[in-house]
Design an enzyme around this catalytic site. Structure first.
Site, PDB file in Angstrom:
ATOM      1  N   ASP A 148     -82.157  16.080  -8.015  1.00  0.00           N
ATOM      2  CA  ASP A 148     -81.098  16.393  -8.602  1.00  0.00           C
ATOM      3  C   ASP A 148     -79.585  16.580  -7.735  1.00  0.00           C
ATOM      4  O   ASP A 148     -79.627  15.390  -6.689  1.00  0.00           O
ATOM      5  CB  ASP A 148     -81.417  17.747  -8.449  1.00  0.00           C
ATOM      6  CG  ASP A 148     -81.783  18.527  -6.734  1.00  0.00           C
ATOM      7  OD1 ASP A 148     -82.555  17.877  -6.493  1.00  0.00           O
ATOM      8  OD2 ASP A 148     -80.736  19.101  -7.052  1.00  0.00           O
TER       9      ASP A 148
ATOM     10  N   GLU B 227     -83.312  20.086  -4.940  1.00  0.00           N
ATOM     11  CA  GLU B 227     -82.608  20.479  -3.581  1.00  0.00           C
ATOM     12  C   GLU B 227     -81.506  21.189  -3.540  1.00  0.00           C
ATOM     13  O   GLU B 227     -81.235  21.578  -2.620  1.00  0.00           O
ATOM     14  CB  GLU B 227     -83.066  19.234  -2.832  1.00  0.00           C
ATOM     15  CG  GLU B 227     -82.690  19.116  -0.938  1.00  0.00           C
ATOM     16  CD  GLU B 227     -81.618  19.016  -0.715  1.00  0.00           C
ATOM     17  OE1 GLU B 227     -80.803  18.643   0.321  1.00  0.00           O
ATOM     18  OE2 GLU B 227     -80.039  18.370  -1.390  1.00  0.00           O
TER      19      GLU B 227
END
Length: 417
Positions: A87, A182
């Site tokens: 991400d 994350e």
């Protein structure tokens, strides 16, 4: 040992392909992954791993990607893993990223074409001083680049491809882990440790060339809710106690010359309000609390509550709720019990011809939480800079050194096994 070479600029092409895939996570979503589009990159990574010959590559229902590079040694050595996250930060747009390669950088200002107000200057980016002659990749000026952490993804994938094509390079079993979410603090919430099947590992999510980080912040999050007294503003004298104004008083009472991100560095911690919502009747603020020791972290939480209590004395009709939750802890407390993990990381960096820099990070990585889940996990450089911003950049040559470091780590553990 065979030497990794970036044939046909495969590393840059790989990174650019990943950077173009929108994978922003969403802190307001309760799903896992928080955005379904992260799986678009996960599917591509699995496809490429399978194409390399990593036959067990898969993405699970939560968007985690796993794979195994088989051992090429008869030695019984630990299973290590390499991890990066898929991400990108929700702080800056990651949609329609247009990566640009600035070949043979010579120290000039880099004016990004889609917004000429976005300019990378050497005076603002100290590490650009070390990039003369290198190839710099930026976005076009309207989005982040996504080097955090797609540089790490590309480097692990490039190292995996090299090791699969060069079985004469001796190494033990190597596991690959790519995580979602994350950037919103959920990167290892649903990792399958049994499926991962490793003893320890390395996240590839650091900044400056040669850095290896064995110490992070310890981190808490805090939610403060103020319940005020609402009444018609035309008849409010002596009655109304605005939750918005009470919350403003609390934040104004926090120190401005210390304990705040803009006034701290190195090993100094902080209390940082990150969002505010509310009306007269009820208002809420979210805080992040950071320091390098658990004791100082706890002290900051107590200080925040004492500040709230002091302000609330002026508002007898109102009440508050303060909840402080642990987010992650300083991984050094775990890594100091396993010194070879960091020592071999340093040796791997130096074998790549780079000066190793063992340091702390004023933040956290997936490795922080993995370390406390029983998988000690320092963080090695990926070469990403100015992350979470439109000025984000990465050097192709620094990325090549990261690939060499990953390969070297695998080889060193085999040599010394």
């Amino acid at each position: 040992m065979s030497k990794y070479t970036n044939f046909n600029k495969s590393l840059a092409h790989r990174f650019i392909k990943y950077a173009k895939i929108d994978t922003q996570s969403d802190p307001n979503s309760n799903s896992c992954p928080s955005t379904e589009k992260q799986k678009n990159l996960g599917k591509e990574l699995v496809r490429e791993l399978l194409e390399m010959g990593i036959s067990d590559a898969e993405m699970d229902i939560n968007g985690y990607v796993y794979g195994t590079i088989p051992s090429t040694t008869d030695k019984n050595i630990p299973v290590i893993f390499f991890c990066s996250h898929m991400d990108t930060s929700p702080d800056c747009s990651g949609e329609n990223v247009k990566p640009i390669i600035h070949d043979n950088y010579q120290g000039q200002d880099l004016i990004l074409p889609d917004d000429h107000n976005i300019v990378l200057k050497m005076s603002d980016h100290a590490d650009l001083k070390h990039q003369i002659g290198n190839d710099i990749i930026t976005a076009s000026g309207t989005t982040l680049l996504g080097a955090d952490n797609k540089a790490g993804l590309a480097e692990i994938m490039e190292a995996a491809d090299f090791l699969m094509k060069n079985p004469e390079v001796k190494h033990g079993t190597i596991k690959i882990l790519f995580t979602p979410d994350e950037e919103i603090g959920r990167g290892v919430d649903r990792v399958d440790l049994k499926k991962l099947g490793a003893d320890f590992g390395y996240t590839v999510d650091g900044e400056t060339l040669g850095s290896i980080e064995d110490e992070t912040f310890s981190a808490d999050g805090a939610t403060l809710i103020i319940n005020g007294v609402s009444t018609h503003p035309g008849f409010a004298k002596g009655k109304m106690e605005s939750a918005i104004k009470i919350l403003s008083d609390v934040i104004s009472a926090l120190p401005k010359d210390k304990l705040t991100p803009e006034m701290t560095d190195q090993k100094e911690g902080f209390i940082h309000p990150v969002s505010i919502t509310g009306q007269v009747e009820q208002a809420e603020a979210q805080f992040i609390i950071r320091d390098f020791t658990d004791e100082k972290l706890a002290d900051h939480g107590k200080f925040l509550e004492e500040t709230v209590k002091s302000i609330m004395k002026k508002y007898p009709g109102s009440s508050y709720s303060l909840k402080i939750n642990a987010q992650y802890r300083n991984m050094k407390q775990v890594l100091d019990r396993h010194p070879k993990i960091v020592q071999y990381g340093i040796e791997a960096i130096e074998r790549a011809g780079v000066v190793a820099k063992q340091q702390s990070i004023r933040g956290g990585t997936d490795g922080s939480r993995l370390s406390y889940m029983g998988l000690p996990c320092p963080n090695i450089f990926a070469g990403e800079h100015a992350f979470h911003s439109k000025q984000e950049w990465v050097s192709v040559q620094d990325m090549e050194k990261a690939v060499q470091t990953i390969i070297n780590i695998a080889c060193i553990w085999e040599e010394k096994g």
